[in-house]
Design an enzyme around this catalytic site. Structure first.
Site, PDB file in Angstrom:
ATOM      1  N   CYS A  66       0.834  -1.214   0.000  1.00 48.29           N
ATOM      2  CA  CYS A  66       0.000   0.000   0.000  1.00 48.29           C
ATOM      3  C   CYS A  66       0.869   1.265   0.000  1.00 48.29           C
ATOM      4  O   CYS A  66       1.644   1.498   0.931  1.00 48.29           O
ATOM      5  CB  CYS A  66      -0.925  -0.035   1.221  1.00 48.29           C
ATOM      6  SG  CYS A  66      -1.669   1.547   1.640  1.00 48.29           S
TER       7      CYS A  66
ATOM      8  N   CYS B 263       0.223   3.602   2.940  1.00 48.50           N
ATOM      9  CA  CYS B 263       0.830   3.079   4.171  1.00 48.50           C
ATOM     10  C   CYS B 263       2.318   3.435   4.214  1.00 48.50           C
ATOM     11  O   CYS B 263       2.861   3.821   5.256  1.00 48.50           O
ATOM     12  CB  CYS B 263       0.669   1.561   4.247  1.00 48.50           C
ATOM     13  SG  CYS B 263      -1.034   0.983   4.125  1.00 48.50           S
TER      14      CYS B 263
ATOM     15  N   CYS C 190      -7.372 -26.665  37.166  1.00 51.72           N
ATOM     16  CA  CYS C 190      -6.323 -26.665  36.130  1.00 51.72           C
ATOM     17  C   CYS C 190      -5.869 -25.240  35.805  1.00 51.72           C
ATOM     18  O   CYS C 190      -6.676 -24.390  35.394  1.00 51.72           O
ATOM     19  CB  CYS C 190      -6.865 -27.357  34.879  1.00 51.72           C
ATOM     20  SG  CYS C 190      -5.959 -27.028  33.364  1.00 51.72           S
TER      21      CYS C 190
ATOM     22  N   CYS D 137      -6.375 -24.230  32.207  1.00 51.71           N
ATOM     23  CA  CYS D 137      -7.797 -23.962  31.944  1.00 51.71           C
ATOM     24  C   CYS D 137      -8.165 -22.543  32.368  1.00 51.71           C
ATOM     25  O   CYS D 137      -8.918 -21.848  31.693  1.00 51.71           O
ATOM     26  CB  CYS D 137      -8.678 -24.968  32.676  1.00 51.71           C
ATOM     27  SG  CYS D 137      -8.349 -26.699  32.270  1.00 51.71           S
TER      28      CYS D 137
END
Length: 438
Positions: free
Chosen positions: A55, A58, A187, A190
């Site tokens: 770009c 950009c 856990c 988890c």
């Protein structure tokens, strides 16, 4: 030696084009692997540029972005995402053009789009204005550091609690695709996954409209279903598709990784969008408001093509709808001349049919197919739009035009209107005949 030298120079050129930012800059390069930790779980205000290496705009922004990042160091964090490489991250935040700058403030789940100038001074001014607004919110008690983290985690309500009693009915007998986490409350892994799973569940629910769902099973309580699938470690994530054996999820554990896999599952299992004829304002409104883009084909009059010709055009459109079904765009068609105000607003009338337009009703912008009305031509048109390269214009009048109620096509060839017959037996043509006119 010469080919080798050219190859090295070529590689160097590619690297120099892509390397917008380096470790020595104050701009933080963000990827799906670090975005959640750096941005979502942060209390800091972030300005993030989503860019593509090819770009030009950009590339022009890069020096100002670096300068602004240095000026804001320690005050506001400035980041950059190569959205061409990390499409899942760009897609998650609805990036359609480059560069797009977003402000991640109090609610990291709902960043604001930066609308200011692109000079370093304008960027710094915009950042300081956003920072003052954030501080003001915190002073009023409406927001805070912990609050932003909590909102970024998504809603736990979007994670379906699965049990021995409801698992078969919801997961095995339902039509949705499921990603199911089997966990244990004690856990540690988890616990780390929990906010990522909740955030992903919210995003997936919205982007797949409930077609892919995320669930969780406490394997220490619901041991029947857990033992059925041989759960031995935690967390274990399995993918369930109706009528198929479950599949182990092998991807990463960040929200972005989970969302990306879910969207792939959705794309694999989603039916192509329905191809609707524009019969009324309600059809257009509902289809386009529910979709990011509406793809509208304006097909030749039925008398010009017959049923077989029209079906050929519709078949091309349906193939493209299947190809781009992951985008969840709306697909519509109308006969030339049936919706003249719509054609006028799109600038379609006058250069021939079939024609095609893509409309964003939220921004009131549209783009026209300039290539051939074929699989190749339409694919190129939609691919350009997908990566933000398409040329767009404002819809005529800045609002949706009037849509007329019309009868649905019956699938048959068209018929010429029957002309009225006149009885001229009583007319004496000789009375009006002027011989001098010969």
């Amino acid at each position: 030696m010469r080919p080798l030298l050219l190859g090295v120079l070529g590689c160097s050129l590619v690297l120099s084009v892509q390397a917008f930012y380096s470790a020595s800059d104050d701009v933080i390069e963000l990827t799906p692997s670090n975005f959640n930790k750096e941005v979502i779980q942060s209390d800091s205000l972030w300005l993030i540029e989503f860019y593509a290496p090819w770009c030009g705009h950009c590339r022009n922004l890069t020096p100002d972005w670096k300068k602004a990042a240095t000026a804001l160091k320690g005050i506001v964090k400035v980041g950059a995402v190569d959205a061409d490489q990390h499409k899942s991250l760009g897609g998650q935040y609805g990036i359609k053009g480059f560069p797009t700058i977003k402000i991640f403030g109090a609610n990291k789940n709902k960043p604001e789009e930066y609308q200011g100038g692109r000079s370093s001074q304008a960027i710094v001014d915009g950042a300081m204005g956003a920072l003052r607004a954030l501080v003001k919110e915190r002073m009023s008690g409406r927001s805070g550091g912990s609050g932003s983290k909590q909102s970024a985690g998504g809603s736990k309500q979007d994670v379906v609690e699965l049990t021995d009693d409801n698992f078969d009915k919801l997961v095995l007998e339902g039509d949705e695709v499921w990603m199911v986490e089997f966990f244990a409350p004690w856990c540690g892994h988890c616990k780390n996954l929990e906010p990522e799973w909740a955030a992903a569940a919210s995003t997936v629910k919205e982007q797949t409209k409930g077609k892919v769902r995320l669930g969780a099973v406490d394997a220490t309580v619901h041991q029947t279903v857990s033992s059925r699938y041989g759960i031995r470690g935690f967390p274990t994530i399995k993918i369930f598709r109706k009528g198929e054996e479950p599949e182990d999820y092998q991807g990463g554990r960040s929200r972005n990784d989970i969302v990306e896999r879910a969207l792939d599952l959705f794309s694999d299992n989603a039916a192509p969008p329905e191809m609707l004829e524009i019969l009324s304002e309600d059809v257009l409104k509902k289809t386009c408001e529910d979709s990011q883009l509406c793809i509208i084909g304006v097909l030749p009059h039925i008398l010009d093509t017959g049923a077989s010709g029209r079906n050929g055009y519709l078949e091309v459109m349906m193939k493209m709808a299947e190809k781009y079904k992951k985008k969840m765009w709306g697909w519509l068609w109308t006969e030339a001349g049936a919706q003249m105000e719509l054609e006028a607003a799109l600038g379609i009338g006058g250069f021939g049919y079939p024609a095609m337009a893509a409309i964003n009703t939220r921004k009131m912008k549209f783009a026209l197919l300039r290539g051939s009305f074929s699989e190749t031509g339409i694919h190129e048109f939609l691919r350009e739009l997908s990566v933000g390269r398409g040329s767009t214009a404002t819809l005529g009048g800045g609002a949706m035009p009037k849509i007329h109620a019309v009868e649905a096509w019956d699938g048959k060839d068209g018929q010429l209107p029957v002309e009225e017959e006149y009885d001229l037996s009583d007319v004496d043509l000789d009375d009006d005949f002027d011989k001098d006119e010969l």
